[in-house]
Scaffold this motif. Sequence first.
Motif, PDB file in Angstrom:
ATOM      1  N   LEU A 152      69.938 106.859  47.160  1.00 13.10           N
ATOM      2  CA  LEU A 152      70.878 105.800  46.816  1.00 13.10           C
ATOM      3  C   LEU A 152      72.316 106.303  46.692  1.00 13.10           C
ATOM      4  CD1 LEU A 152      68.730 103.897  44.172  1.00 13.10           C
ATOM      5  CD2 LEU A 152      69.109 103.303  46.566  1.00 13.10           C
ATOM      6  N   ARG A 153      72.505 107.596  46.769  1.00 10.63           N
ATOM      7  CA  ARG A 153      73.856 108.136  46.728  1.00 10.63           C
ATOM      8  C   ARG A 153      74.392 108.421  48.135  1.00 10.63           C
ATOM      9  NH1 ARG A 153      74.048 105.891  42.828  1.00 10.63           N
ATOM     10  NH2 ARG A 153      74.207 106.650  40.683  1.00 10.63           N
ATOM     11  N   ASP A 154      73.578 108.202  49.149  1.00 12.16           N
ATOM     12  CA  ASP A 154      74.039 108.350  50.524  1.00 12.16           C
ATOM     13  C   ASP A 154      74.900 107.153  50.904  1.00 12.16           C
ATOM     14  OD1 ASP A 154      72.578 110.684  50.784  1.00 12.16           O
ATOM     15  OD2 ASP A 154      70.795 109.642  51.544  1.00 12.16           O
ATOM     16  N   PRO A 155      75.795 107.303  51.889  1.00  9.33           N
ATOM     17  CA  PRO A 155      76.556 106.140  52.393  1.00  9.33           C
ATOM     18  C   PRO A 155      75.601 105.034  52.831  1.00  9.33           C
ATOM     19  CG  PRO A 155      77.456 108.179  53.264  1.00  9.33           C
ATOM     20  CD  PRO A 155      76.185 108.554  52.566  1.00  9.33           C
ATOM     21  N   ILE A 156      76.030 103.793  52.683  1.00 12.38           N
ATOM     22  CA  ILE A 156      75.149 102.655  52.940  1.00 12.38           C
ATOM     23  C   ILE A 156      74.632 102.645  54.374  1.00 12.38           C
ATOM     24  CG2 ILE A 156      77.018 101.092  53.578  1.00 12.38           C
ATOM     25  CD1 ILE A 156      73.855 100.230  51.531  1.00 12.38           C
ATOM     26  N   LEU A 157      75.470 103.063  55.335  1.00  6.45           N
ATOM     27  CA  LEU A 157      75.020 103.097  56.727  1.00  6.45           C
ATOM     28  C   LEU A 157      73.952 104.165  56.943  1.00  6.45           C
ATOM     29  CD1 LEU A 157      78.351 102.553  58.714  1.00  6.45           C
ATOM     30  CD2 LEU A 157      76.556 100.888  58.184  1.00  6.45           C
ATOM     31  N   VAL A 158      74.056 105.267  56.207  1.00  3.50           N
ATOM     32  CA  VAL A 158      73.036 106.310  56.288  1.00  3.50           C
ATOM     33  C   VAL A 158      71.719 105.798  55.721  1.00  3.50           C
ATOM     34  CG1 VAL A 158      72.359 108.608  55.488  1.00  3.50           C
ATOM     35  CG2 VAL A 158      74.718 108.174  56.203  1.00  3.50           C
ATOM     36  N   GLN A 159      71.804 105.074  54.595  1.00  2.00           N
ATOM     37  CA  GLN A 159      70.605 104.491  53.997  1.00  2.00           C
ATOM     38  C   GLN A 159      69.940 103.507  54.967  1.00  2.00           C
ATOM     39  OE1 GLN A 159      70.935 103.040  49.905  1.00  2.00           O
ATOM     40  NE2 GLN A 159      72.873 104.144  49.672  1.00  2.00           N
ATOM     41  N   LEU A 160      70.760 102.689  55.599  1.00  2.00           N
ATOM     42  CA  LEU A 160      70.231 101.708  56.546  1.00  2.00           C
ATOM     43  C   LEU A 160      69.589 102.403  57.749  1.00  2.00           C
ATOM     44  CD1 LEU A 160      69.953  98.701  57.226  1.00  2.00           C
ATOM     45  CD2 LEU A 160      72.186  98.821  58.365  1.00  2.00           C
ATOM     46  N   GLY A 161      70.240 103.458  58.243  1.00  2.00           N
ATOM     47  CA  GLY A 161      69.681 104.206  59.368  1.00  2.00           C
ATOM     48  C   GLY A 161      68.354 104.857  59.011  1.00  2.00           C
ATOM     49  N   ASN A 162      68.272 105.419  57.801  1.00  2.00           N
ATOM     50  CA  ASN A 162      67.015 106.034  57.356  1.00  2.00           C
ATOM     51  C   ASN A 162      65.912 104.983  57.234  1.00  2.00           C
ATOM     52  OD1 ASN A 162      68.225 108.566  57.180  1.00  2.00           O
ATOM     53  ND2 ASN A 162      68.767 108.309  55.021  1.00  2.00           N
ATOM     54  N   PHE A 163      66.286 103.796  56.763  1.00  2.00           N
ATOM     55  CA  PHE A 163      65.300 102.720  56.617  1.00  2.00           C
ATOM     56  C   PHE A 163      64.714 102.331  57.971  1.00  2.00           C
ATOM     57  CE2 PHE A 163      64.592  98.076  56.862  1.00  2.00           C
ATOM     58  CZ  PHE A 163      63.482  97.987  56.036  1.00  2.00           C
ATOM     59  N   TYR A 164      65.572 102.136  58.965  1.00  2.00           N
ATOM     60  CA  TYR A 164      65.092 101.744  60.287  1.00  2.00           C
ATOM     61  C   TYR A 164      64.347 102.883  60.982  1.00  2.00           C
ATOM     62  CZ  TYR A 164      67.269  97.159  60.370  1.00  2.00           C
ATOM     63  OH  TYR A 164      67.580  95.846  60.113  1.00  2.00           O
ATOM     64  N   SER A 165      64.736 104.103  60.696  1.00  2.00           N
ATOM     65  CA  SER A 165      64.023 105.248  61.267  1.00  2.00           C
ATOM     66  C   SER A 165      62.599 105.307  60.733  1.00  2.00           C
ATOM     67  CB  SER A 165      64.772 106.540  60.927  1.00  2.00           C
ATOM     68  OG  SER A 165      64.052 107.671  61.380  1.00  2.00           O
ATOM     69  N   ASN A 166      62.444 105.103  59.440  1.00  2.00           N
ATOM     70  CA  ASN A 166      61.105 105.093  58.841  1.00  2.00           C
ATOM     71  C   ASN A 166      60.303 103.880  59.316  1.00  2.00           C
ATOM     72  OD1 ASN A 166      61.677 107.425  57.364  1.00  2.00           O
ATOM     73  ND2 ASN A 166      62.470 106.269  55.617  1.00  2.00           N
ATOM     74  N   LEU A 167      61.001 102.740  59.465  1.00  2.00           N
ATOM     75  CA  LEU A 167      60.333 101.517  59.904  1.00  2.00           C
ATOM     76  C   LEU A 167      59.758 101.691  61.303  1.00  2.00           C
ATOM     77  CD1 LEU A 167      59.678  98.548  59.295  1.00  2.00           C
ATOM     78  CD2 LEU A 167      61.894  97.941  60.270  1.00  2.00           C
ATOM     79  N   ALA A 168      60.486 102.388  62.171  1.00  2.00           N
ATOM     80  CA  ALA A 168      60.001 102.617  63.534  1.00  2.00           C
ATOM     81  C   ALA A 168      58.719 103.435  63.548  1.00  2.00           C
ATOM     82  CB  ALA A 168      61.087 103.319  64.355  1.00  2.00           C
ATOM     83  N   GLN A 169      58.485 104.202  62.485  1.00  2.00           N
ATOM     84  CA  GLN A 169      57.277 105.019  62.382  1.00  2.00           C
ATOM     85  C   GLN A 169      56.178 104.311  61.582  1.00  2.00           C
ATOM     86  OE1 GLN A 169      58.285 109.057  61.033  1.00  2.00           O
ATOM     87  NE2 GLN A 169      60.391 108.701  61.674  1.00  2.00           N
TER      88      GLN A 169
END
Length: 314
Positions: free
Chosen positions: A57-74
């Motif tokens: 939650l301390r990462d930039p919001i775009l980084v958080q969003l990118g990590n979310f979609y990366s995990n979602l793809a898996q």
Amino acid sequence: MLAYIGKRLMQSVITLLVIITIVFLLLRLLPEEGYLGAAAEKMTPEQQEVYLTNLGLRDPILVQLGNFYSNLAQGDLGKSITYRTDVPVVEIIADKILYSLFFGLGAVVLALLIGVPLGILMAQMKGRWLDRLGTGYIVFVVAVPAMVYYLLIQVYVTDFFRLPMLFDEDRPISWILPLISLALGPIASYAMWMRRYMVDELNKDYIQLARAKGVRERTLMFRHVMRNAFIPMAQYLPATILFTITGSIYIESLYSIPGMGGLLVDAIQRQDNAVVQGLVLIFSSLGIIGLFLGDIVMSLVDPRIKLGRGESVR
């Protein structure tokens, strides 16, 4: 047809991504204390900061969003934060989804068995007592908030018929009221639209011509009127089925049914963003799939409809 399906699939995917992104960003605007839960009082400010950092939650919001979609793809929807700490969201939802499917599909079957015949009878008896009674029922269901008659059913019908007030998996008799309550809206919808489409068909010139030629009323009704009236109804069937499955949030909470609806309420109250995101993804996907299948089913029921070709585009 294939070009239309491809185009609609692309639109559906984009719509789903927009919905998920908006929900993700809105959840990040909530107070951070919700991520800590009851443990917040036992943690020092430094420990809280470390915990939130580990959650990303301390990462930039775009980084958080990118990590979310990366995990979602898996296929990874993350782990529960406060509802069932460190339990995968997929596992939590898997325990709940069968209840929602059972009551959702059961309510739709009940609605089809009652609503469609009711609409047919109302059209055949237009202006008579059954039509007026059915119209009164439709007006009541549409005008009165659902939670009002849900509560009336639970309070008074349970007492009058001596039915259980809460859901019990081991007592099938306790399934009756949730199914009936969830089916009331779709019954009114099917009856209303079936009546409307049949009345429209009965007033068309080809029906008057067929009657003038001496075609039997039963043949006219079943081979022409009902068949043509059901074509526009077919467009809404997949969407209604899926919306009913996902629309049982209040019913599940009211009758203590351990389905996805009650889970969503609990997850929002506990600010478990991972569970909320997973449920929103499922609910949104079901709704979009329903709308997409509606057009496809309609084109299959009526071959005259050519999706994606000039003036015939719907």
